[in-house]
Design a protein around this motif. Structure first.
Motif, PDB file in Angstrom:
ATOM      1  N   LYS A   1      -8.634 -16.076 -24.350  1.00 45.55           N
ATOM      2  CA  LYS A   1      -7.258 -15.535 -24.676  1.00 45.55           C
ATOM      3  C   LYS A   1      -6.241 -16.378 -25.784  1.00 45.55           C
ATOM      4  CE  LYS A   1      -9.401 -13.828 -20.607  1.00 45.55           C
ATOM      5  NZ  LYS A   1      -9.843 -14.559 -19.970  1.00 45.55           N
TER       6      LYS A   1
ATOM      7  N   GLY B   1      -3.398 -18.154 -25.805  1.00 47.48           N
ATOM      8  CA  GLY B   1      -3.023 -19.087 -25.405  1.00 47.48           C
ATOM      9  C   GLY B   1      -4.502 -20.007 -25.144  1.00 47.48           C
ATOM     10  N   GLN B   2      -5.005 -19.832 -25.097  1.00 49.14           N
ATOM     11  CA  GLN B   2      -6.541 -21.027 -24.870  1.00 49.14           C
ATOM     12  C   GLN B   2      -7.161 -21.360 -26.176  1.00 49.14           C
ATOM     13  OE1 GLN B   2      -9.057 -18.346 -22.851  1.00 49.14           O
ATOM     14  NE2 GLN B   2      -8.385 -19.309 -20.215  1.00 49.14           N
TER      15      GLN B   2
ATOM     16  N   GLY C   1      -1.057 -24.806 -26.547  1.00 45.08           N
ATOM     17  CA  GLY C   1      -2.173 -23.781 -25.066  1.00 45.08           C
ATOM     18  C   GLY C   1      -3.315 -24.746 -25.887  1.00 45.08           C
ATOM     19  N   ARG C   2      -3.882 -24.955 -27.022  1.00 45.06           N
ATOM     20  CA  ARG C   2      -5.132 -25.510 -26.928  1.00 45.06           C
ATOM     21  C   ARG C   2      -4.844 -26.879 -26.540  1.00 45.06           C
ATOM     22  NH1 ARG C   2      -8.413 -28.019 -31.427  1.00 45.06           N
ATOM     23  NH2 ARG C   2      -9.884 -27.143 -31.342  1.00 45.06           N
TER      24      ARG C   2
ATOM     25  N   SER D   1      -6.014 -10.740 -26.421  1.00 42.58           N
ATOM     26  CA  SER D   1      -4.100 -11.104 -26.944  1.00 42.58           C
ATOM     27  C   SER D   1      -3.110 -10.653 -25.909  1.00 42.58           C
ATOM     28  CB  SER D   1      -3.659 -10.139 -28.339  1.00 42.58           C
ATOM     29  OG  SER D   1      -3.793  -9.261 -27.587  1.00 42.58           O
TER      30      SER D   1
END
Length: 355
Positions: A15, A17-18, A23-24, A355
């Motif tokens: 996703k 956000g990952q 977020g990463r 997304s």
């Protein structure tokens, strides 16, 4: 509340956000797990992630009987007083990635300096603004002559922001039909007038960092960072160009809506001159006849890959742009043969992202 993970398992596809900051930074290593979701339900996105196996296939072949003319001739239009290093790094980036020939167009009063700094590249003095060591509008006719027979052009690194220089960049974009990479002060010249992008006949790649992108769009760097994907995709479609929006997880987009998120690189690239090396690498690949989108994503990936290899040796600070150049041929060779550890253990082994 977020958990600082060592490993994150994602089902189906990753996703956004990952993949993207912030977020990463919380994900750790990201593993994709197949839970038998039908591929037809997941194939809904044109967003792609770096995949070494696919990118390896884009490297131009090197036949035994080839010669320097087989690998293109790049024209670099760059440099001004105090910034000849940018022109040097761009030229060397193209040579290190395999371009056969490179010629650097430089303000005439700086040509002697470039003759000393560059051994493997050629130089040509160009008309400059009287009293200023920057390229003037009179250089356009010279560039039209010099551009004949060239495979690609890189314009902008260290060029300066004199009004005549900015106009020269816009006129060059309007008139050339040679594949073109525009960076740094070349991008700043477009902030005043983007109309030249619509009138050009040339395939164009722009390589802005967030500050330069903010000037192109009239929005703050914070806004740029907050919606990198959407802004890159929209800009590419509206102006018919390939965009390389630099930064952590560099985003590459093209007019057809294809979007690529790079996953190589580290803070070693947060140093002056590394962007000039990247410009040369992308332009050098274009000179070797790679299409714009492929040259952009392969150049960005290799640029980050060299930085990753240097981090293994020297850590995450103090690495100079010139050290990327020194290590680049060996890294490309290992990349070609599939002999880099992160390629063998690559956790991100999928192509699309939801997304």
């Amino acid at each position: 509340m977020a958990v600082q993970a060592d490993v994150t398992v994602t089902y189906g596809w990753p996703k956004l956000g990952q993949i993207l900051p912030p977020g990463r930074d919380w994900v750790g290593r990201l593993w994709q797990v197949d839970i038998s979701i039908p591929p037809s339900l997941l194939d809904v996105s044109k967003i792609e992630l770096a995949e070494a196996r696919e990118l390896r296939s884009l490297l131009p072949p090197r036949p035994f009987a080839s010669h320097k003319g087989s690998y293109g001739h790049l024209l670099v239009v760059a440099g001004s007083e105090g910034k000849t290093g940018a022109a040097t790094l761009t030229a060397q980036g193209a040579l290190r990635v395999g371009a056969g020939l490179v010629t650097v167009g430089i303000p005439s009063s700086l040509n002697d300096i470039m003759e000393v700094k560059l051994t493997e590249a050629m130089t040509v003095p160009l008309p400059e603004v009287k009293g200023s060591r920057v390229l003037g509008s009179a250089a356009l006719s010279s560039l039209e002559t010099i551009g004949k027979g060239k495979s690609a052009v890189a314009v902008g690194p260290g060029l300066g922001t004199h009004p005549e220089t900015r106009q020269l960049v816009r006129d060059l974009i309007r008139q050339t039909n040679i594949p073109l990479v525009v960076d740094a002060d070349g991008i700043n010249a477009l902030a005043e007038d983007l109309s030249c992008l619509e009138s050009t006949q040339a395939p164009i790649i722009l390589t802005p960092h967030p500050g330069e992108m903010s000037r192109l769009l009239g929005r703050s760097p914070g806004e740029i960072q907050g919606c990198r994907l959407e802004l890159a995709q929209d800009f590419s479609r509206r102006h018919g160009i390939t965009l390389v929006l630099k930064g952590a997880q560099t985003v590459i987009s093209d007019p057809e809506g294809r979007t690529y998120i790079n996953n190589t690189g580290n803070p070693n690239l947060a140093a002056g001159g590394t962007g000039d090396v990247l410009t040369g690498m992308i332009a050098g690949l274009m000179a070797q006849k790679l299409p714009s989108f492929d040259a952009a994503r392969l150049g960005v990936y290799l640029h980050g890959l060299v930085a990753d290899q240097l981090m293994e040796i020297k850590g995450d600070r103090g690495v100079l742009a010139g050290e990327l150049l020194e290590m680049l041929p060996a890294v490309i060779t290992k990349f070609t043969l599939g002999r880099l550890p992160q390629m063998e253990e690559e956790a991100i082994c999928y192509r699309r992202v939801i997304s």
